[in-house]
Design an enzyme around this catalytic site. Sequence first.
Site, mmCIF file in Angstrom:
data_model
loop_
_atom_site.group_PDB
_atom_site.id
_atom_site.type_symbol
_atom_site.label_atom_id
_atom_site.label_comp_id
_atom_site.label_asym_id
_atom_site.label_seq_id
_atom_site.Cartn_x
_atom_site.Cartn_y
_atom_site.Cartn_z
ATOM 1 N N ASP A 1 0.761 -1.334 -0.001
ATOM 2 C CA ASP A 1 -0.043 -0.068 -0.041
ATOM 3 C C ASP A 1 0.813 1.279 -0.135
ATOM 4 O O ASP A 1 2.012 1.290 0.369
ATOM 5 C CB ASP A 1 -0.949 0.053 1.219
HETATM 6 C C1 LIG Z 1 3.939 -7.304 -11.552
HETATM 7 C C2 LIG Z 1 3.793 -6.819 -10.414
HETATM 8 C C3 LIG Z 1 3.752 -7.637 -9.328
HETATM 9 C C4 LIG Z 1 3.855 -5.151 -10.097
HETATM 10 C C5 LIG Z 1 3.619 -4.769 -8.882
HETATM 11 C C6 LIG Z 1 3.326 -3.484 -9.173
HETATM 12 C C7 LIG Z 1 2.763 -2.566 -7.987
HETATM 13 C C8 LIG Z 1 3.625 -2.162 -6.840
HETATM 14 C C9 LIG Z 1 1.574 -2.782 -7.632
HETATM 15 C C10 LIG Z 1 0.406 -2.161 -6.475
HETATM 16 C C11 LIG Z 1 -1.037 -2.002 -6.934
HETATM 17 C C12 LIG Z 1 -1.551 -1.254 -6.058
HETATM 18 C C13 LIG Z 1 -2.935 -1.178 -6.480
HETATM 19 C C14 LIG Z 1 -1.107 -1.096 -4.909
HETATM 20 C C15 LIG Z 1 -1.793 -0.347 -3.734
HETATM 21 O O1 LIG Z 1 -1.291 1.120 -3.622
HETATM 22 P P1 LIG Z 1 -2.388 2.193 -4.105
HETATM 23 O O2 LIG Z 1 -2.444 2.429 -5.599
HETATM 24 O O3 LIG Z 1 -3.936 2.090 -3.368
HETATM 25 O O4 LIG Z 1 -1.900 3.529 -3.308
HETATM 26 P P2 LIG Z 1 -2.450 4.460 -2.062
HETATM 27 O O5 LIG Z 1 -2.338 3.456 -0.859
HETATM 28 O O6 LIG Z 1 -1.347 5.445 -1.810
HETATM 29 O O7 LIG Z 1 -3.575 4.888 -2.376
#
Ligand SMILES: CC(C)=CCC/C(C)=C/CC/C(C)=C/COP(=O)(O)OP(=O)(O)O
Length: 282
Positions: free
Chosen positions: A45
Amino acid sequence: MEKEVMSSLKMEGNILCSASSFIRKCIFGVLRVGAIPNHIAFIMDGNRRYAKKQKLSHDGAAGGGGRYDAGFWALMVMLLYCQELGVKYITAYAFSIDNFKRKPEEVESLMTSMLEKFHLLDILVKRLAVRVHFAGNLELLSNELRASAMELTEATAAYSKSVLTICIAYTSRDEILHAVRESCEQKRIGLEFGNDDDDEIKLMKVEKNMYMAVAPDPDIIIRTGGENRLSNFLLWQSCWSHLHSMRVLWPEIGVWNLVFAILNFQRNKTYYLEMKKKEKEL
Ligand SMILES: CC(C)=CCC/C(C)=C/CC/C(C)=C/COP(=O)(O)OP(=O)(O)O
């Protein structure tokens, strides 16, 4: 593409080399005196907050690369550290079914970014002898992304140094429903084993139909970004897991955060074993 990957690898390699200092090796050595978890699962996150902080693209432009690049590399670095420590199974919550409810351009940018990352992973994981597995309802993905995920699974099936499970189009409730439905169907068509009066056997039947059946239950679930909840992640498998939440944003996670989480797990495990011993003595 290959050239770009190699130069990224070289860059990451340099960063890792400088990080793989004598001090880190000593600390990992000390950690290994205690119990090393077999399976660590990550709730990654804080990617959007990080992108905002760094003023990176977070509006879906340029394939959303800016937003998730750093998060992807953070996962690769964690994978390397876990390999070095002897943690065999690593699981990452990459995209939940609920994430499909985000703005369409955001979902599309995440999916484009995922596809790019799968191509990178294909090169990286082979160098590290990592088997890649996908957990989730892959039917919800585009044909291209699903095909790429299946290719990656097949191409790495023979590796066994580590197992990286990427939870994509995943929620735990969906996984449980899927496993129960599959078990009922197997019973209906007569594909079943053991005595159905035995609850343990019933649990095993459901468990072997879980998307996560490839890995043992996680010893630690690490959540970055400061929240203290599971958010529909590994609800079935986290029965005895140590939960560790940290305020650091996922792309900023570093070796000290991992060390601290494992130390906490070890302290908790010692306490738990002592309690069990006392219970037996009573
Ligand atoms: C191929 C592979 C495994 C790639 C990984 C890429 C990656 C780091 C994906 C995370 C996706 C995600 C929705 C994370 C949550 O953070 P958020 O976007 O909800 O951020 P926030 O908590 O700040 O709102």
